[in-house]
Design an enzyme around this catalytic site. Structure first.
Site, mmCIF file in Angstrom:
data_model
loop_
_atom_site.group_PDB
_atom_site.id
_atom_site.type_symbol
_atom_site.label_atom_id
_atom_site.label_comp_id
_atom_site.label_asym_id
_atom_site.label_seq_id
_atom_site.Cartn_x
_atom_site.Cartn_y
_atom_site.Cartn_z
ATOM 1 N N SER A 1 36.872 46.443 66.046
ATOM 2 C CA SER A 1 37.834 46.016 65.232
ATOM 3 C C SER A 1 38.986 46.644 65.142
ATOM 4 O O SER A 1 38.598 48.215 64.738
ATOM 5 C CB SER A 1 37.144 45.615 64.159
ATOM 6 O OG SER A 1 37.613 45.819 63.050
ATOM 7 N N TYR B 1 32.599 49.726 56.794
ATOM 8 C CA TYR B 1 32.894 48.519 58.212
ATOM 9 C C TYR B 1 33.639 49.380 59.237
ATOM 10 O O TYR B 1 33.504 49.305 60.464
ATOM 11 C CB TYR B 1 33.593 47.039 57.869
ATOM 12 C CG TYR B 1 33.261 46.377 58.969
ATOM 13 C CD1 TYR B 1 33.267 46.238 59.803
ATOM 14 C CD2 TYR B 1 34.733 46.082 59.336
ATOM 15 C CE1 TYR B 1 32.464 44.661 60.850
ATOM 16 C CE2 TYR B 1 35.498 45.217 60.615
ATOM 17 C CZ TYR B 1 34.048 44.787 60.463
ATOM 18 O OH TYR B 1 35.102 44.243 62.186
HETATM 19 P P1 NDP Z 1 30.452 35.943 63.078
HETATM 20 O O1 NDP Z 1 29.521 36.201 61.906
HETATM 21 O O2 NDP Z 1 30.574 34.985 63.307
HETATM 22 O O3 NDP Z 1 29.122 36.060 64.612
HETATM 23 C C1 NDP Z 1 28.400 37.071 64.109
HETATM 24 C C2 NDP Z 1 27.597 37.382 65.077
HETATM 25 O O4 NDP Z 1 26.421 38.254 65.190
HETATM 26 C C3 NDP Z 1 26.644 36.045 65.387
HETATM 27 O O5 NDP Z 1 26.297 35.463 65.605
HETATM 28 C C4 NDP Z 1 25.389 36.583 64.630
HETATM 29 O O6 NDP Z 1 24.039 36.084 64.812
HETATM 30 C C5 NDP Z 1 24.964 38.595 65.112
HETATM 31 N N1 NDP Z 1 24.735 38.887 64.271
HETATM 32 C C6 NDP Z 1 24.830 39.463 63.183
HETATM 33 N N2 NDP Z 1 23.748 40.286 62.713
HETATM 34 C C7 NDP Z 1 22.686 40.329 64.067
HETATM 35 C C8 NDP Z 1 21.566 40.636 64.429
HETATM 36 N N3 NDP Z 1 21.119 41.962 63.799
HETATM 37 N N4 NDP Z 1 20.691 40.892 66.139
HETATM 38 C C9 NDP Z 1 22.010 39.862 66.307
HETATM 39 N N5 NDP Z 1 22.730 38.996 65.819
HETATM 40 C C10 NDP Z 1 23.288 39.648 64.697
HETATM 41 O O7 NDP Z 1 31.576 36.956 63.576
HETATM 42 P P2 NDP Z 1 32.707 37.927 64.047
HETATM 43 O O8 NDP Z 1 32.209 35.944 65.945
HETATM 44 O O9 NDP Z 1 34.100 37.184 63.680
HETATM 45 O O10 NDP Z 1 32.335 38.521 64.508
HETATM 46 C C11 NDP Z 1 32.078 39.480 66.040
HETATM 47 C C12 NDP Z 1 32.098 40.319 66.422
HETATM 48 O O11 NDP Z 1 33.555 40.616 66.274
HETATM 49 C C13 NDP Z 1 31.233 41.151 65.433
HETATM 50 O O12 NDP Z 1 31.006 42.645 66.635
HETATM 51 C C14 NDP Z 1 32.646 41.819 64.376
HETATM 52 O O13 NDP Z 1 32.401 43.172 63.690
HETATM 53 C C15 NDP Z 1 33.466 41.602 64.709
HETATM 54 N N6 NDP Z 1 35.406 40.800 64.936
HETATM 55 C C16 NDP Z 1 35.442 40.268 64.234
HETATM 56 C C17 NDP Z 1 36.533 40.278 63.242
HETATM 57 C C18 NDP Z 1 36.496 38.809 62.487
HETATM 58 O O14 NDP Z 1 38.402 38.602 61.712
HETATM 59 N N7 NDP Z 1 36.113 37.598 62.424
HETATM 60 C C19 NDP Z 1 37.771 40.751 63.644
HETATM 61 C C20 NDP Z 1 36.778 41.867 64.680
HETATM 62 C C21 NDP Z 1 36.249 42.247 64.874
HETATM 63 P P3 NDP Z 1 22.741 35.289 64.235
HETATM 64 O O15 NDP Z 1 23.401 36.268 62.338
HETATM 65 O O16 NDP Z 1 22.791 34.177 64.547
HETATM 66 O O17 NDP Z 1 21.757 37.059 63.857
HETATM 67 C C1 8X3 Z 2 37.715 42.722 60.870
HETATM 68 C C2 8X3 Z 2 39.085 42.584 61.562
HETATM 69 O O1 8X3 Z 2 40.765 42.664 59.690
HETATM 70 O O2 8X3 Z 2 39.499 40.879 59.148
HETATM 71 O O3 8X3 Z 2 37.259 43.593 61.905
HETATM 72 O O4 8X3 Z 2 39.445 44.210 58.969
HETATM 73 S S1 8X3 Z 2 39.692 42.283 59.795
#
Ligand code: NDP
Ligand code: 8X3
Length: 262
Positions: free
Chosen positions: A142, A155
């Site tokens: 991120s 985070y």
């Molecule tokens: P979402 O919340 O839409 O998706 C997160 C996914 O992670 C879900 O499928 C959830 O599935 C899964 N997950 C969470 N905890 C667990 C666990 N303990 N075991 C298995 N699966 C798990 O978020 P994003 O798609 O946005 O996020 C995906 C990744 O990208 C993350 O690592 C996030 O930190 C990162 N990210 C996100 C950003 C954003 O702004 N959206 C920006 C930068 C990075 P379930 O709950 O079914 O287990």
């Molecule tokens: C999450 C991206 O910009 O919301 O990983 O921190 S930001």
């Protein structure tokens, strides 16, 4: 250096939502078998219906449970047993207060998911890739790893771990032909903010009021591009953010809204 065969599967963690679901769809569109891992089995079943049983295999597992991850991968159907790609995408942010108000349970959940989860899946998949002589690990970091913002405390630190782990893995895997990439997105509209704000829809929506955020597909495109590079090219790091995001959580032309800060 061996290319990853087309029949070799991609294990995408966090496939039940957001980036993971978009990455799974994009890879399956290229006829790549995809193992979609997450906790919510109903969501994974929906994706299997959409993509088809030949190209999508659901695995309902918590990445925090190392034994369950290993057991699930040992029991894969033959078509999905050769894992050439691992996308360590499952992750979350919990809470948004300054460090002095943060709940220790939130910290623990982020550390166990974003750090231990990535380690558990990497450990389960690496021996298969090393035995095969090909493989590509893509970790979802991120921009929060590089640019501090109010409330980003643990985070952002977990994502700094993900970035450094990616670089360290790449170094240790020298000579094996395996590739490692860290993709670092900025603000993207998925279920991420909803999870961060504990289901508060208004608050989650408010985060994206002043800009056009990245979409899950924008991030999936970046991941697919990294995977598509020829085998002699290792994309180490990619950082992408909305044009209107000014690093951290700053927006162009506007201060961070008060309701987001609270
Ligand atoms: P979402 O919340 O839409 O998706 C997160 C996914 O992670 C879900 O499928 C959830 O599935 C899964 N997950 C969470 N905890 C667990 C666990 N303990 N075991 C298995 N699966 C798990 O978020 P994003 O798609 O946005 O996020 C995906 C990744 O990208 C993350 O690592 C996030 O930190 C990162 N990210 C996100 C950003 C954003 O702004 N959206 C920006 C930068 C990075 P379930 O709950 O079914 O287990
Ligand atoms: C999450 C991206 O910009 O919301 O990983 O921190 S930001």
């Amino acid at each position: 250096m061996k290319s990853i065969p087309q029949a070799s599967a991609a294990l995408v963690t966090g496939a039940s939502s957001g980036f993971g679901a978009a990455i799974a769809r994009s890879l399956a569109k290229e006829s790549r078998p995809v193992i979609g891992l997450a906790r919510r089995s109903a969501r994974l079943e929906q994706l299997r219906e959409e993509i088809g049983v030949d190209l999508f295999h659901p695995v309902a597992v918590d990445v925090r449970d190392a034994d369950a991850v290993a057991a699930a991968l040992d029991g894969l159907p033959e078509r999905f047993a050769d894992i050439g790609i691992l996308v360590n995408n499952a992750g979350l942010s919990k809470g948004f207060g300054p460090v002095q108000h943060a709940a220790s349970a939130d910290w623990q959940e982020m550390v166990e998911t974003n750090i231990n989860g990535v380690l558990n899946c990497t450990r389960a998949v690496l021996p298969r890739m090393l035995a095969a002589g090909y493989g590509h690990i893509v970790n979802l970091g991120s921009i929060a790893a590089s640019y501090p913002y109010l409330g980003g405390n643990v985070y952002g630190a977990t994502k700094a771990f993900v970035r450094q782990l990616s670089l360290n893995l790449r170094t240790d895997l020298d000579g094996t032909g395996l590739r490692v990439t860290c993709v670092e997105p900025g603000m993207a509209e998925t279920e991420f903010a909803l999870v961060r704000y504990d289901g508060d829809q208004d608050r989650a929506r408010a985060l994206y009021e002043n800009l056009t955020p990245l979409s899950a597909e924008d991030v999936a495109n970046a991941v697919v591009w990294c995977l598509a590079q020829p085998v002699h090219v290792n994309v180490n790091l990619i950082e992408l953010m909305p044009t209107q995001q000014l690093f951290g959580l700053g927006f162009s032309g506007a201060a961070v809204p008060e309701k987001v800060r609270k």
